[in-house]
Design a protein around this motif. Structure first.
Motif, short mmCIF file in Angstrom:
data_model
loop_
_atom_site.label_atom_id
_atom_site.label_comp_id
_atom_site.label_asym_id
_atom_site.label_seq_id
_atom_site.Cartn_x
_atom_site.Cartn_y
_atom_site.Cartn_z
N ASP A 110 -66.40 42.53 -6.99
CA ASP A 110 -66.46 42.04 -7.73
C ASP A 110 -67.15 42.18 -9.02
O ASP A 110 -68.10 41.32 -8.84
CB ASP A 110 -64.68 40.96 -8.36
CG ASP A 110 -65.91 39.53 -8.28
OD1 ASP A 110 -66.56 39.14 -7.82
OD2 ASP A 110 -64.92 38.91 -9.65
N HIS A 112 -67.23 39.65 -12.93
CA HIS A 112 -66.89 38.32 -13.73
C HIS A 112 -67.71 37.79 -14.52
O HIS A 112 -68.53 37.98 -15.02
CB HIS A 112 -66.09 37.30 -13.13
CG HIS A 112 -67.35 36.63 -11.91
ND1 HIS A 112 -66.69 36.61 -10.67
CD2 HIS A 112 -67.11 35.66 -11.79
CE1 HIS A 112 -67.74 35.85 -10.48
NE2 HIS A 112 -68.33 34.69 -11.26
N ARG A 182 -61.58 33.62 -17.11
CA ARG A 182 -62.46 34.37 -16.02
C ARG A 182 -61.51 35.83 -16.05
O ARG A 182 -60.62 36.03 -16.22
CB ARG A 182 -62.18 33.61 -15.10
CG ARG A 182 -62.68 34.60 -13.85
CD ARG A 182 -62.67 34.46 -12.20
NE ARG A 182 -63.43 35.42 -11.01
CZ ARG A 182 -64.44 35.10 -9.76
NH1 ARG A 182 -64.59 34.02 -10.01
NH2 ARG A 182 -64.98 35.74 -9.92
N ASN A 184 -61.87 39.23 -14.69
CA ASN A 184 -62.44 39.76 -13.50
C ASN A 184 -62.29 41.41 -13.79
O ASN A 184 -61.39 42.15 -13.79
CB ASN A 184 -61.16 39.49 -12.51
CG ASN A 184 -61.29 38.20 -11.38
OD1 ASN A 184 -62.17 37.33 -11.70
ND2 ASN A 184 -59.69 37.43 -11.63
N TYR A 186 -63.11 44.98 -10.76
CA TYR A 186 -62.87 45.20 -9.42
C TYR A 186 -63.19 46.60 -9.72
O TYR A 186 -62.22 47.43 -10.02
CB TYR A 186 -61.74 45.21 -9.05
CG TYR A 186 -61.67 43.48 -8.99
CD1 TYR A 186 -61.91 42.37 -7.80
CD2 TYR A 186 -59.92 43.25 -9.41
CE1 TYR A 186 -62.06 41.03 -8.02
CE2 TYR A 186 -59.95 41.61 -9.63
CZ TYR A 186 -60.61 40.97 -8.46
OH TYR A 186 -60.31 39.82 -9.04
N TRP A 270 -57.62 39.05 -16.07
CA TRP A 270 -57.68 37.72 -17.35
C TRP A 270 -57.21 36.66 -16.76
O TRP A 270 -55.87 36.35 -17.61
CB TRP A 270 -56.99 38.52 -18.44
CG TRP A 270 -58.12 39.78 -19.24
CD1 TRP A 270 -59.05 39.31 -20.34
CD2 TRP A 270 -57.59 40.72 -19.41
NE1 TRP A 270 -60.02 40.23 -20.41
CE2 TRP A 270 -58.94 41.43 -19.73
CE3 TRP A 270 -57.07 41.69 -18.55
CZ2 TRP A 270 -59.33 42.77 -19.57
CZ3 TRP A 270 -57.48 42.95 -18.19
CH2 TRP A 270 -58.56 43.73 -18.46
N TYR A 321 -63.94 30.32 -5.20
CA TYR A 321 -62.99 31.46 -5.81
C TYR A 321 -62.18 31.07 -6.36
O TYR A 321 -61.65 29.50 -5.70
CB TYR A 321 -62.15 32.58 -5.15
CG TYR A 321 -62.84 33.80 -5.28
CD1 TYR A 321 -63.03 34.48 -6.19
CD2 TYR A 321 -63.53 34.41 -3.85
CE1 TYR A 321 -63.59 36.44 -6.06
CE2 TYR A 321 -64.79 35.47 -4.01
CZ TYR A 321 -64.90 36.30 -5.30
OH TYR A 321 -65.15 36.98 -5.28
#
Length: 327
Positions: A110, A112, A182, A184, A186, A270, A321
């Motif tokens: 990922d 971020h 955060r 993310n 991917y 999100w 994480y």
């Protein structure tokens, strides 16, 4: 007195779980319609979901669809920028900022962006992208809606515990509670069966409110199996974290969850994490304990709890994480 960081629904070892768990057909993560005018129904619905699942989705939550679309558009536009521009908000020692995590081992995959949203006294706008130019305006407006929705959900959960409506909100610091976003990102991955977008974890904070794009990948662990969370248009996913489990003296589950990549499609999510200040004491609420129901968890300063959990992750040999604050 025990101080486990996972609820009774979680496997004893995340390593064992990674090696042996399988994905089966989901019986359906609860979806709660917040347009229902029956407050008692809403209290029962979110309380039951938090006790049995630790995760549920809410619809008709009052966040304008246009704002949610703007949030997703600006986030995607940021990650489409050249690397040099994304690096202008790169992490520089703390948890805030942009970072890539294409790791070995269990192959987390990922990129971020992580930054605080509230309260204003802790904001550092150097980690907020200046491009796209509407990013700050959209994100600040979205934060207001996140705060309103969080207050509603915590209010219903407080009443579900038999407490005043403000109990859980006050228990995480009221207006001083910290909101962190955060995003993310991917990318598609042809080895999606072997590559994990986000490793299995429980969130350390009180609650997370997550909006995904339409590409499925978020999974929750329940009844010894991984279950897909179906994509529901405009829904917000509510994830119960360690702090609410501890404050409720174990009544609420801190759901174990992970994110999978997709072979062909981009996934973005999100999550907004809501947590106490680092210097707050967190433990079972006194009103929920007694001689017959003693505290199941130790009361700790929240930052000490974070350190304790990160040490536990290190023992599991898993990457970090979830929500991690500066030490």
């Amino acid at each position: 007195m025990k101080d486990d960081t996972t609820s009774p629904s979680s496997l004893p070892s995340l390593t064992k779980q990674l090696a042996s768990s399988t994905l089966q057909e989901s019986p359906g993560v609860p979806v709660v319609d917040l347009s229902v005018y029956d407050e008692e129904f809403l209290v029962r619905a979110v309380t039951k979901a938090s006790e049995e699942w630790g995760v549920f989705q809410v619809v008709n939550h009052g966040i304008p669809m246009e704002l949610m679309q703007q949030l997703q558009m600006t986030g995607k536009q940021f990650f489409e920028l050249p690397d040099a521009e994304k690096e202008t908000v790169a992490k520089d020692g703390g948890f805030e900022g942009f970072k890539r995590n294409y790791l070995g081992g269990i192959k987390n995959w990922d990129e971020h962006l992580f930054h605080r949203l509230s309260p204003p006294s802790i904001l550092n706008y150097k980690y907020w992208p200046k491009n796209p130019p509407q990013y700050r305006e959209v994100t600040e407006e979205y934060t207001k809606h996140m705060q309103r929705l969080t207050d509603k959900i915590l209010g219903w959960l407080s009443e579900g515990l038999g407490l005043p409506r403000v109990a859980l909100t006050q228990g995480i610091g009221g207006e001083t509670a910290e909101y962190v976003l955060r995003i993310n990102f991917y990318p598609p991955c042809t080895q999606s069966e072997e590559v994990i977008g986000a490793a299995p974890h429980t969130d350390m904070g009180a609650i997370a409110l997550l909006v995904p794009n339409e590409v499925q990948g978020l999974q929750a662990f329940k009844d010894e199996q991984w279950l897909d969370l179906d994509y529901v248009n405009s829904a917000v996913v509510v994830i119960i974290g360690d702090t609410l489990m501890r404050m409720s003296n174990g009544r609420f589950k801190n759901v174990l969850h992970r994110a999978k990549t997709d072979k062909e499609n981009l996934r973005i999510s999100w999550p907004v994490f809501v947590a106490p200040r680092a210097d707050m004491s967190v433990g079972p609420l006194p009103e929920l304990t007694s001689d017959e129901n003693p505290p199941k968890f130790e009361t700790l300063i929240y930052n000490d709890y974070i350190d304790q959990k990160i040490r536990g992750w290190a023992l599991e040999d898993l990457p970090v994480y979830g929500e991690v604050k500066d030490k």
